[in-house]
Scaffold this motif. Structure first.
Motif, short mmCIF file in Angstrom:
data_model
loop_
_atom_site.label_atom_id
_atom_site.label_comp_id
_atom_site.label_asym_id
_atom_site.label_seq_id
_atom_site.Cartn_x
_atom_site.Cartn_y
_atom_site.Cartn_z
N PRO A 25 37.89 31.92 82.34
CA PRO A 25 36.23 32.69 82.50
C PRO A 25 35.79 32.76 82.87
CG PRO A 25 37.07 33.75 79.83
CD PRO A 25 37.99 32.69 80.53
N ILE A 26 35.24 31.18 82.79
CA ILE A 26 34.15 30.02 83.58
C ILE A 26 34.14 30.17 85.21
CG2 ILE A 26 36.04 28.21 83.61
CD1 ILE A 26 31.56 28.76 83.16
N SER A 27 35.44 30.61 85.48
CA SER A 27 35.54 31.09 87.29
C SER A 27 34.58 31.95 87.74
CB SER A 27 36.75 30.34 87.24
OG SER A 27 37.88 29.63 86.96
N TRP A 28 34.53 33.51 86.44
CA TRP A 28 33.44 33.98 86.76
C TRP A 28 32.53 33.89 86.10
CZ3 TRP A 28 39.31 34.38 86.47
CH2 TRP A 28 39.59 34.74 87.51
N GLY A 29 32.30 32.72 85.91
CA GLY A 29 30.94 32.91 85.61
C GLY A 29 30.62 32.52 83.76
N VAL A 30 31.51 33.04 82.72
CA VAL A 30 31.71 33.31 81.48
C VAL A 30 31.51 31.73 81.06
CG1 VAL A 30 32.47 34.75 79.69
CG2 VAL A 30 32.69 35.97 82.24
N CYS A 31 30.37 31.54 80.25
CA CYS A 31 30.42 30.55 79.59
C CYS A 31 29.31 30.40 78.02
CB CYS A 31 29.73 29.11 80.56
SG CYS A 31 29.48 28.46 79.81
N TYR A 38 24.49 34.85 84.93
CA TYR A 38 25.29 36.72 84.63
C TYR A 38 26.49 36.59 84.05
CZ TYR A 38 25.65 41.04 85.14
OH TYR A 38 25.64 42.80 85.55
N GLN A 39 26.12 37.20 83.21
CA GLN A 39 27.99 37.48 82.13
C GLN A 39 28.76 38.46 82.39
OE1 GLN A 39 29.02 34.14 80.25
NE2 GLN A 39 27.36 33.96 81.69
N LEU A 40 29.52 38.71 83.58
CA LEU A 40 30.60 39.46 83.92
C LEU A 40 31.10 40.44 82.84
CD1 LEU A 40 31.63 38.15 86.55
CD2 LEU A 40 30.13 40.02 87.01
N THR A 41 31.50 41.18 82.51
CA THR A 41 31.89 41.97 81.67
C THR A 41 33.65 42.25 81.51
OG1 THR A 41 33.17 43.56 82.95
CG2 THR A 41 30.42 43.81 81.88
N PRO A 42 34.17 41.66 80.56
CA PRO A 42 35.71 40.79 80.36
C PRO A 42 36.19 42.30 80.93
CG PRO A 42 34.44 41.23 78.17
CD PRO A 42 33.73 41.91 79.02
N GLU A 43 36.50 43.51 80.90
CA GLU A 43 36.82 43.97 81.65
C GLU A 43 37.22 43.60 83.85
OE1 GLU A 43 39.41 47.91 82.43
OE2 GLU A 43 38.31 46.84 80.86
N ARG A 44 36.00 43.40 84.28
CA ARG A 44 36.14 43.38 85.00
C ARG A 44 36.99 41.63 85.43
NH1 ARG A 44 31.62 42.57 90.05
NH2 ARG A 44 32.90 41.44 91.65
N THR A 57 45.34 34.30 80.47
CA THR A 57 43.70 33.42 80.91
C THR A 57 43.63 32.73 78.87
OG1 THR A 57 41.68 34.60 80.15
CG2 THR A 57 43.60 36.02 79.54
N GLU A 58 42.46 32.20 79.81
CA GLU A 58 42.48 31.49 77.96
C GLU A 58 41.57 31.89 77.29
OE1 GLU A 58 40.57 27.06 78.89
OE2 GLU A 58 42.85 26.45 79.18
N ILE A 59 41.01 32.20 76.18
CA ILE A 59 39.90 33.79 75.42
C ILE A 59 38.81 33.18 75.54
CG2 ILE A 59 39.60 33.57 73.27
CD1 ILE A 59 42.37 32.38 72.15
N GLY A 60 38.06 32.48 75.88
CA GLY A 60 36.53 32.04 76.52
C GLY A 60 35.61 31.94 75.51
N PRO A 61 34.71 31.93 75.88
CA PRO A 61 33.18 31.78 74.98
C PRO A 61 33.47 32.79 73.29
CG PRO A 61 32.69 32.91 76.74
CD PRO A 61 33.89 31.94 76.99
#
Length: 307
Positions: A25-31, A38-44, A57-61
């Protein structure tokens, strides 16, 4: 960009490395860092992972996916994605703080989602990755002991624990990585970007110690910006904003050599595309998925060539 890549993998890993390419998810800025961007939605994010043809996928934060194990498994199954595991920042060097209870709880969700890899990071206890304290002898002893305890705990649950050397954590530079290799039995996550920024050549580490590498985070790096982070001219966060991380093949990491060294040793772990990104708003066009797509295509080309 198309949405039907040639030889698109399925959601289950097989012996082919082309079916072991995952996203983060960090590749989409989710950290997990407060105020990161800015945090994108899991759906996107999950939809775009499948557009790229990623298998997992890794699980993310915390909070990105549902915390309840069965709910997490349902979300991943809805997107036809396998759970690799996840980046897990832990305090490992602080007396009186036992990280095992937290990890025991986390491993329950691993069982439900069939995740395989616990990616440990020895964080400082501060927010972010722009500064860190020095470890003394007692701190080192405790950190190394905790790494082995966590690796044993994970193995009891059928999960492989790996240490992720990471800028701004207690294990960042080459001497620290060597100390872990010499005094702990834990496997490594070869993060090609963080190692290079911290002063370790990831291709050389893959050549010297492939048997200790059980997981990879594949990212490319602008070496000139990485040098400014090492010298203190730029903070880590500033460098990320300036584009220090590049799609695979567009920076200074020797992806070909890394994949060749790992393949020669029979590496059968995941290749996780992870390109740390900071967003300021919802992308108006395609956004981060374009860089992930470029990285995926480059890695597939390299893997086919090595095979």
């Amino acid at each position: 960009m198309t949405t039907s890549p040639t030889n698109s993998p399925t959601a289950s890993p097989t012996n082919s490395p082309l079916n072991r390419i995952a996203g983060a998810p960090i590749s989409w800025g989710v950290c997990e860092v407060p105020g990161w961007g800015y945090q994108l939605t899991p759906e996107r994010v999950l939809n775009e992972m499948r557009e790229v043809g990623l298998a997992a996928t890794e699980i993310g934060p915390e909070g990105f996916l549902p915390g309840e194990p069965d709910a997490m498994a349902r979300v991943l199954a809805h997107h036809d994605l396998h759970a690799v595991g996840g980046f897990t920042p832990l305090l490992l060097h602080v007396p009186g703080h036992d990280p095992l209870p937290e990890v025991e709880q986390l491993l329950e969700s691993y069982a439900a989602s069939k995740a395989e890899v616990l990616v440990l990071s020895a964080v400082t206890g501060q927010d972010g990755y722009d500064s860190r304290p020095e470890l003394d002898a007692d701190g080192w002893k405790l950190l190394l002991s905790n790494l082995d305890r966590l690796a044993s705990l994970a193995a009891e649950r059928g999960v492989r624990a790996v240490l992720h050397p990471h800028v701004g954590t207690m294990i960042e530079n080459g001497d620290e990585v060597r100390r872990v290799l010499e005094h702990s039995a834990v496997s490594l996550c070869l993060d090609t970007g963080h190692l290079l920024i911290g002063g370790t050549d990831p291709a050389e580490l893959a050549r010297q110690a492939p048997e200790r590498i059980a997981h990879t985070h594949m990212k490319d790096v602008d070496a000139s910006l990485a040098a400014k982070v090492r010298s203190g001219q730029l903070s880590y966060t500033e460098a990320v904003r300036k584009g220090m991380y590049r799609p695979l093949g567009a920076g200074d990491v020797d992806v070909q050599a890394i994949v060749t060294h790992l393949g020669a040793r029979g590496y059968d772990g995941w290749y996780v595309l992870e390109q740390d990104t900071i967003l300021t708003e919802e992308p108006k066009e395609k956004g981060p998925v374009e860089d992930v797509w470029a990285s995926a295509e480059h890695l597939r080309t390299v893997l086919r060539g090595v095979a």
